[in-house]
Design an enzyme around this catalytic site. Structure first.
Site, short mmCIF file in Angstrom:
data_model
loop_
_atom_site.label_atom_id
_atom_site.label_comp_id
_atom_site.label_asym_id
_atom_site.label_seq_id
_atom_site.Cartn_x
_atom_site.Cartn_y
_atom_site.Cartn_z
N ASP A 210 6.28 -1.84 2.23
CA ASP A 210 4.89 -1.56 1.84
C ASP A 210 4.82 -0.20 1.15
O ASP A 210 5.78 0.55 1.13
CB ASP A 210 4.02 -1.52 3.12
CG ASP A 210 4.55 -0.49 4.11
OD1 ASP A 210 4.17 0.67 4.01
OD2 ASP A 210 5.39 -0.85 4.98
N ASP A 212 2.74 2.15 2.19
CA ASP A 212 2.00 2.95 3.17
C ASP A 212 0.49 2.86 2.86
O ASP A 212 0.00 1.74 2.70
CB ASP A 212 2.55 4.39 3.19
CG ASP A 212 2.18 5.12 4.48
OD1 ASP A 212 2.22 4.47 5.55
OD2 ASP A 212 1.85 6.31 4.44
N1 ADE Z 1 4.15 2.61 6.17
C1 ADE Z 1 4.88 2.70 7.27
N2 ADE Z 1 4.77 3.78 8.08
C2 ADE Z 1 5.54 3.89 9.18
N3 ADE Z 1 6.42 2.96 9.57
C3 ADE Z 1 6.56 1.88 8.80
N4 ADE Z 1 7.37 0.81 8.93
C4 ADE Z 1 7.12 -0.01 7.90
N5 ADE Z 1 6.18 0.50 7.08
C5 ADE Z 1 5.82 1.70 7.63
#
Ligand code: ADE
Ligand SMILES: CSC[C@H]1O[C@H](OP(=O)(O)O)[C@H](O)[C@@H]1O
Length: 289
Positions: A210, A212
């Site tokens: 992703d 975030d």
């Molecule tokens: N954006 C994110 N922040 C923290 N841990 C994660 N694991 C997967 N995506 C994450």
């Protein structure tokens, strides 16, 4: 220490077992620091003896802050492991590191605050160097193996570990980007530091799931999104590790296996016998007459 495996794989979110391990044995292990997250799967991968451990337990029931990182690393050490690959799902903090890509990071920032982060204490003090927390040799080998899967793979980048379990606020995410950090997760610290204390080589296979919460055109991260991307990526992650196992060069030129050489400070005469015994596996080679 019996040599049951040389390569340790710590599976993160989405990776709770390892396809294609041969002669597999599930082993319940105990350590002076308690029990690891799950039974350890011992087996062979492309002729290399491997120990696989699911970081969050089978069924993913252990929070990032609840993982017994000390027991996990110590258990692998007890099995003779010298090389550890930590597999991690992570968020990306930059446009060019895209969901679905792999990253082999080369630096970390530790933003955790609620974890046991050292094997030492209780009368035996050590201060290891973590200037370069990743093993450069193992990371290079892992990068080449990840690249060979055909998945876009980035070499280098700083990996921040937050305490979790919540994801970041937008303000935090923008701050981390402003600091030049590349990827974000919740488990690499203190796992990587404990591996260094245990004089093992450590590398991260980080798969981006992703963007975030900073990317204006993308939905903020949620678990469903992470799992959806992971389900497309875990086969490639296992293929990368299979290739690494096939090519693993054990004659690394790194200093990971001597990490404690200049780290111990306590007068041996002052070390309580219980502590000395508890840490024998780590310190015997430096303290034995
Ligand atoms: N954006 C994110 N922040 C923290 N841990 C994660 N694991 C997967 N995506 C994450
Ligand atoms: C399931 S989303 C958050 C979760 O995923 C990552 O786990 P891991 O590093 O073990 O792959 C992240 O660190 C969080 O624990």
């Amino acid at each position: 220490m019996s040599q049951q495996a040389i390569l340790g794989i710590i599976g993160g979110s989405g990776l709770y077992h390892f396809e294609g391990l041969e002669d597999v044995q599930s082993v319940e292990v105990t350590t002076p620091f308690g029990k690891p997250s799950a039974p350890i799967l011992l087996g062979s991968l492309e002729g290399t003896r491997v120990a696989f451990l699911a970081r969050h337990g089978i069924g993913h029931h252990i929070l990032p802050s609840e993982v017994n990182y000390r027991a996990n690393i110590y258990a692998l050490k007890q099995m003779g492991v010298r090389f550890v690959v930590g597999v991690s799902a992570c968020g990306s903090l930059r446009h060019d590191y895209k969901p679905g890509n792999f990253v082999i990071p080369d630096q970390v920032i530790d933003f955790t605050r609620d974890r046991k982060r050292s094997f030492f204490g209780e009368g035996l003090v050590a201060h290891i160097s973590t200037a370069d927390p990743y093993c450069a040799s193992l990371s290079r080998q892992l990068y080449e193996a990840a690249l060979s899967t055909g998945v876009e793979t980035h070499q280098g980048g700083t990996f921040i570990t937050i305490e979790g379990p919540r994801f970041s606020t937008r303000a935090e995410s923008h701050l981390f980007r402003a600091w030049g950090i590349s990827i974000i997760g919740m488990t690499t610290c203190p796992e990587i530091f404990l591996a260094r204390e245990a004089e093992m080589c450590y590398a991260s296979l980080a798969h981006i799931t992703d963007y975030d919460v900073w990317h204006l055109a993308e939905e903020p991260v949620n678990v469903e999104m992470v799992i959806r991307t992971l389900s497309q990526n875990t086969a490639a992650a296992q293929q990368a590790i299979r290739t690494l196992a096939a090519r693993l060069d054990e004659n690394t030129d790194c200093e990971c296996s001597r990490a404690l050489e200049k780290a111990l400070i306590t007068d041996p005469a002052r070390i309580p016998p219980e502590t000395r015994q508890k840490l024998a596996l780590l310190v015997d080679k430096y303290l034995k007459p």
